[in-house]
Design a protein around this motif. Structure first.
Motif, PDB file in Angstrom:
ATOM      1  N   SER A   1     -60.107 -35.875 -20.786  1.00  0.00           N
ATOM      2  CA  SER A   1     -59.675 -34.673 -20.063  1.00  0.00           C
ATOM      3  C   SER A   1     -58.370 -34.915 -19.307  1.00  0.00           C
ATOM      4  O   SER A   1     -57.480 -34.063 -19.291  1.00  0.00           O
ATOM      5  CB  SER A   1     -60.756 -34.235 -19.076  1.00  0.00           C
ATOM      6  OG  SER A   1     -61.940 -33.883 -19.725  1.00  0.00           O
TER       7      SER A   1
ATOM      8  N   PHE B   1     -65.200 -30.118 -21.739  1.00  0.00           N
ATOM      9  CA  PHE B   1     -64.434 -30.576 -20.578  1.00  0.00           C
ATOM     10  C   PHE B   1     -62.950 -30.712 -20.930  1.00  0.00           C
ATOM     11  O   PHE B   1     -62.071 -30.382 -20.124  1.00  0.00           O
ATOM     12  CB  PHE B   1     -64.964 -31.922 -20.081  1.00  0.00           C
ATOM     13  CG  PHE B   1     -66.090 -31.815 -19.090  1.00  0.00           C
ATOM     14  CD1 PHE B   1     -66.368 -30.628 -18.432  1.00  0.00           C
ATOM     15  CD2 PHE B   1     -66.878 -32.916 -18.791  1.00  0.00           C
ATOM     16  CE1 PHE B   1     -67.404 -30.530 -17.518  1.00  0.00           C
ATOM     17  CE2 PHE B   1     -67.918 -32.839 -17.882  1.00  0.00           C
ATOM     18  CZ  PHE B   1     -68.178 -31.638 -17.241  1.00  0.00           C
TER      19      PHE B   1
ATOM     20  N   SER C   1     -59.875 -28.610 -19.304  1.00  0.00           N
ATOM     21  CA  SER C   1     -58.711 -29.279 -18.735  1.00  0.00           C
ATOM     22  C   SER C   1     -57.413 -28.724 -19.326  1.00  0.00           C
ATOM     23  O   SER C   1     -56.463 -28.420 -18.598  1.00  0.00           O
ATOM     24  CB  SER C   1     -58.803 -30.783 -18.997  1.00  0.00           C
ATOM     25  OG  SER C   1     -57.626 -31.438 -18.590  1.00  0.00           O
TER      26      SER C   1
ATOM     27  N   CYS D   1     -58.746 -40.629 -14.352  1.00  0.00           N
ATOM     28  CA  CYS D   1     -59.436 -39.337 -14.431  1.00  0.00           C
ATOM     29  C   CYS D   1     -60.406 -39.321 -15.609  1.00  0.00           C
ATOM     30  O   CYS D   1     -61.535 -38.837 -15.498  1.00  0.00           O
ATOM     31  CB  CYS D   1     -58.407 -38.216 -14.552  1.00  0.00           C
ATOM     32  SG  CYS D   1     -59.110 -36.555 -14.612  1.00  0.00           S
TER      33      CYS D   1
ATOM     34  N   GLY E   1     -57.001 -24.908 -18.339  1.00  0.00           N
ATOM     35  CA  GLY E   1     -56.742 -24.839 -16.900  1.00  0.00           C
ATOM     36  C   GLY E   1     -55.336 -25.297 -16.571  1.00  0.00           C
ATOM     37  O   GLY E   1     -54.643 -24.697 -15.739  1.00  0.00           O
ATOM     38  N   THR E   2     -54.890 -26.370 -17.236  1.00  0.00           N
ATOM     39  CA  THR E   2     -53.537 -26.875 -17.014  1.00  0.00           C
ATOM     40  C   THR E   2     -52.494 -25.840 -17.442  1.00  0.00           C
ATOM     41  O   THR E   2     -51.482 -25.641 -16.755  1.00  0.00           O
ATOM     42  CB  THR E   2     -53.322 -28.180 -17.806  1.00  0.00           C
ATOM     43  OG1 THR E   2     -54.287 -29.149 -17.380  1.00  0.00           O
ATOM     44  CG2 THR E   2     -51.925 -28.723 -17.586  1.00  0.00           C
TER      45      THR E   2
ATOM     46  N   MET F   1     -54.746 -33.095 -19.947  1.00  0.00           N
ATOM     47  CA  MET F   1     -54.017 -32.418 -18.873  1.00  0.00           C
ATOM     48  C   MET F   1     -52.561 -32.861 -18.838  1.00  0.00           C
ATOM     49  O   MET F   1     -51.637 -32.032 -18.760  1.00  0.00           O
ATOM     50  CB  MET F   1     -54.684 -32.706 -17.526  1.00  0.00           C
ATOM     51  CG  MET F   1     -53.936 -32.142 -16.334  1.00  0.00           C
ATOM     52  SD  MET F   1     -54.763 -32.500 -14.762  1.00  0.00           S
ATOM     53  CE  MET F   1     -56.149 -31.372 -14.866  1.00  0.00           C
TER      54      MET F   1
ATOM     55  N   GLY G   1     -64.495 -39.108 -15.028  1.00  0.00           N
ATOM     56  CA  GLY G   1     -65.185 -37.952 -15.602  1.00  0.00           C
ATOM     57  C   GLY G   1     -66.284 -38.332 -16.571  1.00  0.00           C
ATOM     58  O   GLY G   1     -67.216 -37.537 -16.802  1.00  0.00           O
TER      59      GLY G   1
ATOM     60  N   MET H   1     -53.821 -32.086  -9.537  1.00  0.00           N
ATOM     61  CA  MET H   1     -54.642 -31.395 -10.529  1.00  0.00           C
ATOM     62  C   MET H   1     -55.759 -32.296 -11.054  1.00  0.00           C
ATOM     63  O   MET H   1     -56.865 -31.833 -11.338  1.00  0.00           O
ATOM     64  CB  MET H   1     -53.766 -30.901 -11.676  1.00  0.00           C
ATOM     65  CG  MET H   1     -52.869 -29.726 -11.296  1.00  0.00           C
ATOM     66  SD  MET H   1     -51.679 -29.297 -12.600  1.00  0.00           S
ATOM     67  CE  MET H   1     -52.795 -28.729 -13.893  1.00  0.00           C
ATOM     68  N   HIS H   2     -55.482 -33.603 -11.179  1.00  0.00           N
ATOM     69  CA  HIS H   2     -56.523 -34.539 -11.604  1.00  0.00           C
ATOM     70  C   HIS H   2     -57.676 -34.562 -10.603  1.00  0.00           C
ATOM     71  O   HIS H   2     -58.851 -34.576 -10.982  1.00  0.00           O
ATOM     72  CB  HIS H   2     -55.942 -35.956 -11.740  1.00  0.00           C
ATOM     73  CG  HIS H   2     -55.182 -36.174 -13.004  1.00  0.00           C
ATOM     74  ND1 HIS H   2     -54.074 -36.987 -13.072  1.00  0.00           N
ATOM     75  CD2 HIS H   2     -55.359 -35.688 -14.250  1.00  0.00           C
ATOM     76  CE1 HIS H   2     -53.608 -36.999 -14.316  1.00  0.00           C
ATOM     77  NE2 HIS H   2     -54.375 -36.213 -15.042  1.00  0.00           N
TER      78      HIS H   2
ATOM     79  N   GLN I   1     -65.597 -31.092 -12.384  1.00  0.00           N
ATOM     80  CA  GLN I   1     -66.510 -31.749 -13.319  1.00  0.00           C
ATOM     81  C   GLN I   1     -67.785 -32.214 -12.616  1.00  0.00           C
ATOM     82  O   GLN I   1     -68.902 -32.022 -13.123  1.00  0.00           O
ATOM     83  CB  GLN I   1     -65.813 -32.938 -13.987  1.00  0.00           C
ATOM     84  CG  GLN I   1     -64.780 -32.544 -15.029  1.00  0.00           C
ATOM     85  CD  GLN I   1     -64.106 -33.748 -15.663  1.00  0.00           C
ATOM     86  OE1 GLN I   1     -64.011 -34.827 -15.052  1.00  0.00           O
ATOM     87  NE2 GLN I   1     -63.634 -33.593 -16.890  1.00  0.00           N
TER      88      GLN I   1
ATOM     89  N   LEU J   1     -59.679 -31.414 -10.991  1.00  0.00           N
ATOM     90  CA  LEU J   1     -60.480 -31.464 -12.218  1.00  0.00           C
ATOM     91  C   LEU J   1     -61.741 -32.292 -12.016  1.00  0.00           C
ATOM     92  O   LEU J   1     -62.838 -31.884 -12.433  1.00  0.00           O
ATOM     93  CB  LEU J   1     -59.643 -32.056 -13.357  1.00  0.00           C
ATOM     94  CG  LEU J   1     -60.375 -32.293 -14.690  1.00  0.00           C
ATOM     95  CD1 LEU J   1     -60.880 -30.975 -15.268  1.00  0.00           C
ATOM     96  CD2 LEU J   1     -59.471 -33.009 -15.687  1.00  0.00           C
TER      97      LEU J   1
END
Length: 390
Positions: free
Chosen positions: A284, A82, A86, A367, A89-90, A288, A371, A210-211, A218, A214
């Motif tokens: 995560s 994860f 993150s 976040c 992806g970021t 990020m 998660g 973005m959080h 998840q 994410l």
């Protein structure tokens, strides 16, 4: 109100505003005094970073070994995956979006006007080891102790870890607002403050969105594997999200996170193991923030980078996050060594990273803990499947 005034975020924001004010109006003697403090604290931070990494990583890994087994390996593996998702992806989102909203903004190295003034004095504080040596040594000792029964060295490592956590919580973190004040005074004096402030607000907005994305991803993964409605599962974890916004601490939010995880139908045994563990190893949201802020600052500075550089940084950052304490500012303190060694951030860049990170600390922590519920759902499903196969 007292809680707000005592929060690290409030103190950092005050430091930024006061730094801008002093950068515009401070007399030369006060500005040189700020430069002196900045230099001393920066040197102390450089000295402390290897010690921080050893003090956090060695006891963390050695204590994980006491619970060694498939369940531990599965939990750590999911949390790390994860975290990697993150980070990568970021990076890809940042590559796509940041050039547009940073267009026309640059942040030159602060050296023109600032170079005309110097601190009153400086004291060199060379670190006892470089960052990579400290990291390798920490893993060797930590893994070695994880295979041993209780020993004198294990107890000594725990005591050392307690000293380092005291150093972070009682010495470094309380001085961070003053350090950030001195950095923003220098940035203002050199005429770069507006670019930084503009980046602050844009990054906070983008990273908040973005959080949310994410967390949706998840819980979509966890819900599909565990047979749960991902939206309802995420909704169940929202009290933990709200609590983390106030505490800014994964560790302090554990009771609420655990309670909400049990409401998801996760067994007491799994929730009681996974939730406290993930408060330390699953960051995560923090990954990020650190990745996005580092990428944005490198773009502003015009520092060359590529995917290979950030791929190595993200993978190493994910490992370092395992050792980050679940306290306000813990993740960024653990990450400073990797930022310096792999991305070559100097003290000013590190100071800006700390300011950016703490400005968004509540969202990142929220976040992280939310998660944790997704991780627990997956581990619980795997555990039930293994039991049914047996």
């Amino acid at each position: 109100m007292k809680k707000i005034f005592n929060s690290l975020l409030f103190k950092v924001l005050c430091g930024i505003l006061l730094g801008i004010l002093l950068g515009n109006y401070a007399p030369e003697w006060l500005y040189r005094l700020l430069l002196t403090f900045q230099g001393l604290f920066s040197n102390f931070l450089k000295f402390s970073i290897p010690l921080i990494m050893m003090g956090l990583i060695m006891p963390s890994i050695s204590s994980l070994g006491k619970k060694a087994g498939k369940l531990l390996a599965i939990t750590v593996g999911i949390a790390y995956l994860f975290t990697l998702f993150s980070g990568f992806g970021t990076y890809w989102v940042g590559e796509a979006l940041f050039p547009q909203f940073l267009q026309g903004q640059t942040l030159e190295q602060v050296e023109q006007q600032a170079s005309s003034l110097s601190p009153y004095f400086s004291i060199e504080m060379p670190p006892l080891a470089d960052v990579m040596s400290a990291l390798v040594f920490s893993f060797v000792v930590g893994i070695g102790l994880s295979f041993r029964e209780e020993s004198v060295l294990t107890e000594a490592i725990r005591e050392f870890g307690s000293i380092i956590q005291w150093l972070i919580g009682r010495a470094i973190v309380p001085l961070l607002p003053w350090y950030i004040l001195s950095i923003f005074a220098e940035i203002t004096f050199s005429g770069q403050v507006m670019a930084i402030i503009a980046v602050f607000f844009k990054l906070i907005l983008v990273l908040f969105l973005m959080h949310i994305v994410l967390l949706l991803i998840q819980f979509a993964v966890a819900g599909s594997l565990a047979g749960k409605n991902p939206v309802k599962a995420l909704g169940t974890m929202l009290p933990a999200y709200a609590t983390a916004l106030g505490t800014q601490s994964s560790a302090a939010t554990i009771p609420v996170t655990l309670r909400q995880a049990l409401k998801l139908g996760i067994s007491q045994r799994i929730a009681g193991f996974v939730i406290p563990l993930c408060a330390t190893i699953h960051l995560s949201g923090s990954t990020m923030k650190i990745t996005a802020c580092a990428l944005a600052l490198m773009m502003l500075q015009g520092i060359p980078y590529d995917f290979q550089l950030f791929a190595g940084f993200i993978m190493m950052l994910g490992v370092v996050m395992v050792a980050a304490p679940g306290v306000p500012g813990g993740a960024i303190m653990a990450a400073l060594g990797v930022l310096a060694s792999m991305l070559h951030f100097d003290e000013n860049m590190q100071g800006l990273m700390v300011a950016l990170y703490i400005a968004m600390d509540s969202f990142g922590t929220a976040c992280n803990v939310t998660g944790d519920g997704a991780v627990a759902l997956i581990v619980d499903k795997i555990d039930k499947k293994v039991k049914s196969d047996d």
